[in-house]
Design a protein around this motif. Structure first.
Motif, PDB file in Angstrom:
ATOM      1  N   GLN A   1       7.980  43.992 128.119  1.00 20.01           N
ATOM      2  CA  GLN A   1       7.769  44.292 126.709  1.00 20.01           C
ATOM      3  C   GLN A   1       7.702  45.814 126.563  1.00 20.01           C
ATOM      4  OE1 GLN A   1       7.902  42.064 124.421  1.00 20.01           O
ATOM      5  NE2 GLN A   1       7.556  43.455 122.708  1.00 20.01           N
ATOM      6  N   ALA A   2       8.832  46.395 126.207  1.00 13.74           N
ATOM      7  CA  ALA A   2       8.917  47.866 126.164  1.00 13.74           C
ATOM      8  C   ALA A   2       7.962  48.445 125.136  1.00 13.74           C
ATOM      9  CB  ALA A   2      10.337  48.289 125.832  1.00 13.74           C
ATOM     10  N   ARG A   3       7.652  49.726 125.331  1.00 15.51           N
ATOM     11  CA  ARG A   3       6.801  50.408 124.342  1.00 15.51           C
ATOM     12  C   ARG A   3       7.464  50.310 122.979  1.00 15.51           C
ATOM     13  NH1 ARG A   3       9.628  55.329 123.656  1.00 15.51           N
ATOM     14  NH2 ARG A   3      10.965  55.623 125.461  1.00 15.51           N
ATOM     15  N   HIS A   4       6.667  50.201 122.012  1.00 12.60           N
ATOM     16  CA  HIS A   4       7.226  49.941 120.695  1.00 12.60           C
ATOM     17  C   HIS A   4       6.158  50.216 119.649  1.00 12.60           C
ATOM     18  CE1 HIS A   4       7.670  46.972 117.347  1.00 12.60           C
ATOM     19  NE2 HIS A   4       8.763  47.675 117.238  1.00 12.60           N
ATOM     20  N   ARG A   5       6.473  51.055 118.697  1.00  9.36           N
ATOM     21  CA  ARG A   5       5.479  51.382 117.675  1.00  9.36           C
ATOM     22  C   ARG A   5       5.006  50.107 116.983  1.00  9.36           C
ATOM     23  NH1 ARG A   5       9.128  52.453 117.976  1.00  9.36           N
ATOM     24  NH2 ARG A   5       9.509  53.697 119.804  1.00  9.36           N
ATOM     25  N   PRO A   6       3.728  49.904 116.963  1.00  6.60           N
ATOM     26  CA  PRO A   6       3.177  48.628 116.507  1.00  6.60           C
ATOM     27  C   PRO A   6       3.426  48.367 115.018  1.00  6.60           C
ATOM     28  CG  PRO A   6       1.438  50.266 116.833  1.00  6.60           C
ATOM     29  CD  PRO A   6       2.698  50.881 117.349  1.00  6.60           C
ATOM     30  N   ASP A   7       3.627  49.428 114.267  1.00  6.93           N
ATOM     31  CA  ASP A   7       3.745  49.252 112.824  1.00  6.93           C
ATOM     32  C   ASP A   7       5.180  49.067 112.368  1.00  6.93           C
ATOM     33  OD1 ASP A   7       4.239  51.779 113.788  1.00  6.93           O
ATOM     34  OD2 ASP A   7       3.888  52.707 111.826  1.00  6.93           O
ATOM     35  N   THR A   8       6.111  48.866 113.297  1.00 13.25           N
ATOM     36  CA  THR A   8       7.494  48.687 112.880  1.00 13.25           C
ATOM     37  C   THR A   8       8.043  47.354 113.376  1.00 13.25           C
ATOM     38  OG1 THR A   8       8.401  49.728 114.861  1.00 13.25           O
ATOM     39  CG2 THR A   8       7.909  51.176 113.004  1.00 13.25           C
ATOM     40  N   VAL A   9       9.105  46.913 112.693  1.00 15.67           N
ATOM     41  CA  VAL A   9       9.720  45.643 113.078  1.00 15.67           C
ATOM     42  C   VAL A   9      10.533  45.832 114.356  1.00 15.67           C
ATOM     43  CG1 VAL A   9      11.370  43.885 112.393  1.00 15.67           C
ATOM     44  CG2 VAL A   9       9.874  44.935 110.675  1.00 15.67           C
ATOM     45  N   PRO A  10      10.307  45.021 115.370  1.00 10.42           N
ATOM     46  CA  PRO A  10      11.130  45.119 116.579  1.00 10.42           C
ATOM     47  C   PRO A  10      12.520  44.566 116.301  1.00 10.42           C
ATOM     48  CG  PRO A  10       9.570  43.300 116.764  1.00 10.42           C
ATOM     49  CD  PRO A  10       9.273  43.974 115.462  1.00 10.42           C
ATOM     50  N   CYS A  11      13.552  45.232 116.869  1.00 12.33           N
ATOM     51  CA  CYS A  11      14.928  44.915 116.507  1.00 12.33           C
ATOM     52  C   CYS A  11      15.300  43.459 116.744  1.00 12.33           C
ATOM     53  CB  CYS A  11      15.882  45.813 117.271  1.00 12.33           C
ATOM     54  SG  CYS A  11      15.685  47.546 116.831  1.00 12.33           S
ATOM     55  N   GLU A  12      14.754  42.867 117.795  1.00 12.34           N
ATOM     56  CA  GLU A  12      15.195  41.521 118.129  1.00 12.34           C
ATOM     57  C   GLU A  12      14.779  40.497 117.077  1.00 12.34           C
ATOM     58  OE1 GLU A  12      13.063  43.298 119.724  1.00 12.34           O
ATOM     59  OE2 GLU A  12      11.297  42.153 120.381  1.00 12.34           O
ATOM     60  N   SER A  13      13.771  40.846 116.295  1.00  9.60           N
ATOM     61  CA  SER A  13      13.381  39.891 115.256  1.00  9.60           C
ATOM     62  C   SER A  13      13.677  40.448 113.867  1.00  9.60           C
ATOM     63  CB  SER A  13      11.901  39.534 115.402  1.00  9.60           C
ATOM     64  OG  SER A  13      11.126  40.716 115.377  1.00  9.60           O
TER      65      SER A  13
ATOM     66  N   PHE B   1      15.300  52.811 121.006  1.00  9.60           N
ATOM     67  CA  PHE B   1      16.078  53.862 120.350  1.00  9.60           C
ATOM     68  C   PHE B   1      15.496  54.126 118.963  1.00  9.60           C
ATOM     69  CE2 PHE B   1      20.245  55.088 118.197  1.00  9.60           C
ATOM     70  CZ  PHE B   1      20.299  56.338 118.792  1.00  9.60           C
ATOM     71  N   LYS B   2      15.056  53.081 118.347  1.00 11.23           N
ATOM     72  CA  LYS B   2      14.480  53.184 117.011  1.00 11.23           C
ATOM     73  C   LYS B   2      13.193  54.003 117.042  1.00 11.23           C
ATOM     74  CE  LYS B   2      12.521  50.162 113.408  1.00 11.23           C
ATOM     75  NZ  LYS B   2      12.405  48.739 112.986  1.00 11.23           N
ATOM     76  N   ALA B   3      13.214  55.126 116.334  1.00 15.79           N
ATOM     77  CA  ALA B   3      12.068  56.038 116.384  1.00 15.79           C
ATOM     78  C   ALA B   3      11.043  55.711 115.308  1.00 15.79           C
ATOM     79  CB  ALA B   3      12.546  57.474 116.219  1.00 15.79           C
ATOM     80  N   GLY B   4      11.427  54.901 114.331  1.00 16.39           N
ATOM     81  CA  GLY B   4      10.472  54.568 113.288  1.00 16.39           C
ATOM     82  C   GLY B   4      11.169  54.030 112.057  1.00 16.39           C
ATOM     83  N   GLU B   5      10.410  53.894 111.005  1.00 19.23           N
ATOM     84  CA  GLU B   5      10.972  53.449 109.738  1.00 19.23           C
ATOM     85  C   GLU B   5      10.650  54.488 108.679  1.00 19.23           C
ATOM     86  OE1 GLU B   5       9.314  49.563 109.144  1.00 19.23           O
ATOM     87  OE2 GLU B   5      10.295  48.770 110.941  1.00 19.23           O
ATOM     88  N   MET B   6      11.336  54.385 107.570  1.00 17.36           N
ATOM     89  CA  MET B   6      11.191  55.430 106.563  1.00 17.36           C
ATOM     90  C   MET B   6      11.525  54.841 105.208  1.00 17.36           C
ATOM     91  SD  MET B   6      13.301  58.995 106.673  1.00 17.36           S
ATOM     92  CE  MET B   6      13.705  59.908 105.201  1.00 17.36           C
ATOM     93  N   ARG B   7      10.767  55.270 104.212  1.00 16.66           N
ATOM     94  CA  ARG B   7      11.064  54.816 102.858  1.00 16.66           C
ATOM     95  C   ARG B   7      11.448  56.020 102.017  1.00 16.66           C
ATOM     96  NH1 ARG B   7       9.195  50.533 100.884  1.00 16.66           N
ATOM     97  NH2 ARG B   7       8.533  48.900 102.330  1.00 16.66           N
ATOM     98  N   VAL B   8      12.401  55.822 101.140  1.00 13.85           N
ATOM     99  CA  VAL B   8      12.800  56.898 100.236  1.00 13.85           C
ATOM    100  C   VAL B   8      12.877  56.313  98.838  1.00 13.85           C
ATOM    101  CG1 VAL B   8      14.589  58.584  99.663  1.00 13.85           C
ATOM    102  CG2 VAL B   8      14.108  58.066 102.049  1.00 13.85           C
ATOM    103  N   ALA B   9      12.351  57.059  97.883  1.00 16.86           N
ATOM    104  CA  ALA B   9      12.335  56.576  96.506  1.00 16.86           C
ATOM    105  C   ALA B   9      13.692  56.767  95.843  1.00 16.86           C
ATOM    106  CB  ALA B   9      11.266  57.308  95.710  1.00 16.86           C
TER     107      ALA B   9
END
Lengths: 250, 250
Positions: A3-15, A38-46
């Motif tokens: 289970q690779a390191r993965h920011r807990p607050d983001t959706v993991p790609c496999e799901s 590879f995914k460094a995080g998520e981002m919202r833009v208005a």
DNA sequence: CGCGAAGTTGAAACAGGTCAATGCTTGTGG
DNA sequence: CCACAAGCATTGACCTGTTTCAACTTCGCG
């Protein structure tokens, strides 16, 4: 499986609910695992905000996850040309990443969510997972194909044709993503956006659009679009925009 | 160093006079060696012949080695839109290779020579030489950037502006390749090509071109182009097409 | 209820398209 | 070496799609 390191607050790609739609080519296990890191995080833009601007060389690359965005250039005389629209699953900012310079800007059309990748690590992607590198090329070639079609439309079609092409094009893309419901799809563009995408003036866009609505070819309202008579639209265009083939998603 | 198998009748990549121009990023030794084998042969096409046609999925990918070509689409009403021009060093047929379907055709504008690669082996390129895979992506992104600029020009500029943009654009690209001599560069387009590239009618192209010549902004004759007053052209355009950055060549 | 953004409509001006004819080259064959 | 054909360039006259300017209306929202 580690289970690779993965920011807990983001959706993991496999799901990822987007990735698992039938429109997207499924990835092999090792590739998904790489992407999760590879995914460094998520981002919202208005809606209405620029997420990339001309001339900059962004440190990030994005995949649009929800909402709409558009690429555009501003001309010296103040005019704006919209180059194309980005829908969920589209890669955003590849030119900035690869060419290290942006000739265009990207603006959120609606509120959007993006997956964020670091430019530096793109090289690792090519090295460690050639299949993903190939997919990036695929996406670049496909996007160019879309711009090609727009150029042909703007260069050679009448106002009616350009509008018909645009709505049918956006319809087909949403169809591919399974976003048509009740004979309607989202359509968050203002007439100004339509004008800027088709190379027409705002006023003439309005008139022509109005006429198409009057003829029962287009239904608009409440930010949604309906196409009651697609065969007639295709006849008007002579040939229809092709449906999107099954495609990769990074 | 093993002297890899190599068709005796073709130029080996390491001594390619085009590749060794300063416009192109030099490759590392292993990459050049790979390319020498990747290259399946050479090919000549006569001016006016199509080398790729819409709908097909070619078994080959090309690098233009000498001469000019152009990508175009035919519209149902018979109109033709030229999407862009290919000059020496440009990759031709990537969309057909990667997307497995062509939405456009490619025609030789002059007699041309191409290096031929096999589609099947592209995958090996990505696997064995990620740096080359990255370069292919670079070329795809760059070509899209060119189409972007054309779309903005066709969508938002006046006839004068579109012509000015086109000639300056082609000038700059040739400048990058060191093809300006005696204040002139090649210009093998007929007015019909210019019209089809700019989205104008043939007659109006002629008139507008004539006016630009009369004003001393453009010199044409004998298949060559001169731009006596580039600053004036740039003023007319408001912003100039950027010079091509140092680029990879496959 | 009022304000700003988006949409709608009319009238007039113009850029660019279409139709049609005439030159100008260039290459080919007699 | 000339004559002819074919493609390309040029020009005029006319027409129309599209733009521009300038109102006015409708919608969404605080």
């Amino acid at each position: 499986m580690t289970q690779a390191r993965h920011r807990p607050d983001t959706v993991p790609c496999e799901s990822c609910s987007l990735r698992n739609k039938p429109a997207f080519r499924p990835l092999a296990e090792p590739e998904v695992e790489f992407l999760r890191n590879f995914k460094a995080g998520e981002m919202r833009v208005a809606a209405g905000s620029d997420l990339l601007v001309t001339g900059s060389s962004s440190a990030h690359l994005f995949t649009l996850w929800s909402g709409w965005a558009f690429r555009y250039v501003l001309l010296p005389d103040g005019g704006r040309q919209i180059l194309n629209f980005a829908l969920p699953g589209d890669l955003v900012g590849l030119q900035a990443t690869v060419l290290e310079q942006m000739e265009h800007a990207v603006q959120a059309l609606t509120d959007i969510t993006l997956c964020v990748f670091e430019r530096k690590r793109l090289w690792a992607l090519y090295q460690e997972h050639p299949a993903l590198g190939f997919d990036v090329t695929w996406l670049a070639a496909h996007e160019e194909s879309l711009v090609d079609q727009s150029l042909a439309s703007v260069g050679r079609r009448t106002a009616r044709g350009r509008l018909a092409f645009l709505v049918l094009h956006l319809w087909r893309r949403q169809e591919g993503l399974g976003l048509i419901s009740g004979g309607r799809c989202d359509f968050p563009l203002t007439q100004q956006h339509i004008a800027d995408a088709t190379g027409l003036s705002l006023v003439h866009t309005n008139r022509t659009l109005r006429r198409l609505v009057g003829q029962g070819l287009i239904e608009l309202g409440g930010g949604r679009l309906g196409l009651p008579d697609i065969p007639a639209l295709e006849r008007l265009l002579g040939d229809a925009p092709k449906p999107t083939p099954p495609r990769p998603m990074i």
